[in-house]
Design a protein around this motif. Structure first.
Motif, short mmCIF file in Angstrom:
data_model
loop_
_atom_site.label_atom_id
_atom_site.label_comp_id
_atom_site.label_asym_id
_atom_site.label_seq_id
_atom_site.Cartn_x
_atom_site.Cartn_y
_atom_site.Cartn_z
N TYR A 123 0.82 -1.21 0.00
CA TYR A 123 0.00 0.00 0.00
C TYR A 123 0.86 1.26 0.00
CZ TYR A 123 -4.85 -1.35 0.17
OH TYR A 123 -6.09 -1.79 -0.17
N GLY A 178 0.90 3.91 -3.03
CA GLY A 178 0.61 5.32 -2.75
C GLY A 178 1.71 6.23 -3.26
N LEU A 179 2.96 5.84 -3.04
CA LEU A 179 4.08 6.66 -3.52
C LEU A 179 4.13 6.72 -5.05
CD1 LEU A 179 6.96 5.63 -1.09
CD2 LEU A 179 5.82 7.84 -1.25
N THR A 238 1.64 6.25 -7.14
CA THR A 238 0.49 7.03 -7.61
C THR A 238 0.72 8.53 -7.41
OG1 THR A 238 -0.96 5.20 -7.02
CG2 THR A 238 -2.00 7.32 -7.37
N PHE A 239 1.29 8.90 -6.27
CA PHE A 239 1.57 10.32 -6.02
C PHE A 239 2.62 10.86 -6.97
CE2 PHE A 239 3.78 13.75 -3.78
CZ PHE A 239 2.71 14.63 -3.60
N ARG A 290 0.67 13.30 -9.21
CA ARG A 290 0.86 14.47 -8.35
C ARG A 290 -0.34 14.74 -7.45
NH1 ARG A 290 5.96 14.49 -8.57
NH2 ARG A 290 6.93 15.30 -10.42
N GLU A 291 -1.11 13.71 -7.19
CA GLU A 291 -2.21 13.81 -6.22
C GLU A 291 -2.37 12.45 -5.56
OE1 GLU A 291 -6.04 12.99 -9.11
OE2 GLU A 291 -5.62 15.03 -8.47
N PHE A 292 -3.02 12.44 -4.42
CA PHE A 292 -3.20 11.21 -3.65
C PHE A 292 -4.62 10.71 -3.90
CE2 PHE A 292 -3.57 8.75 0.32
CZ PHE A 292 -2.44 7.99 0.18
N SER A 293 -4.81 9.99 -5.02
CA SER A 293 -6.12 9.50 -5.42
C SER A 293 -6.38 8.15 -4.76
CB SER A 293 -6.19 9.37 -6.94
OG SER A 293 -7.41 8.76 -7.31
N LEU A 294 -7.32 8.14 -3.80
CA LEU A 294 -7.62 6.92 -3.06
C LEU A 294 -8.30 5.87 -3.94
CD1 LEU A 294 -7.26 5.79 -0.26
CD2 LEU A 294 -9.52 6.63 0.32
N ILE A 300 -5.61 4.07 -5.91
CA ILE A 300 -4.84 3.19 -5.02
C ILE A 300 -5.63 1.93 -4.72
CG2 ILE A 300 -3.89 2.99 -2.69
CD1 ILE A 300 -3.16 5.97 -2.90
#
Length: 118
Positions: free
Chosen positions: A15, A19-20, A22-23, A27-31, A34
């Motif tokens: 996870y 997350g890293l 995807t970020f 450039r955003e933390f899209s849940l 993920i």
């Protein structure tokens, strides 16, 4: 118990890695992204945990059975089978399949929890 702990550590690591990545890419933390990627990773881990070559081999043997004649038991053969069985008990068990199954199960549980909570 050790398989569960290893599975928990690997699933949390998966996870964090997802997350890293995807970020870094979006450039955003899209849940949602993920969760989708984690579910795909869990499916791949489930598939890789089971020995498909054994399934294919034994399935092909059942589809095309070979019939042999009955041979009476032989003492030397029985002793060889007994020795093989005893030596297989002394070999260490492969825990990789159990770890992968627990990892995939925990990833799916975390994904379900994230879906319900967020």
């Amino acid at each position: 118990m050790r398989n569960i702990i290893y599975g928990l550590v690997i699933s949390i690591g998966v996870y964090i890695l997802i997350g890293l990545i995807t970020f870094l890419i979006t450039r955003e933390f899209s849940l949602e992204t993920i969760k989708m990627i984690a579910f795909g990773v869990a499916l791949v881990l489930f598939i890789s945990a089971f020995p498909l070559y054994k399934t294919v081999y034994h399935g092909s043997r059942i589809a095309n059975p070979t019939y042999t004649t009955y041979t009476p038991p032989d003492e030397h053969h029985q002793q060889k089978l007994q020795n093989d069985y005893e030596s297989s008990l002394k070999k260490p068990q492969n825990n990789l399949g159990g770890i992968l199954v627990w990892t995939a199960t925990l990833i799916i549980v975390f994904t379900i929890l994230l879906t319900v909570l967020f």
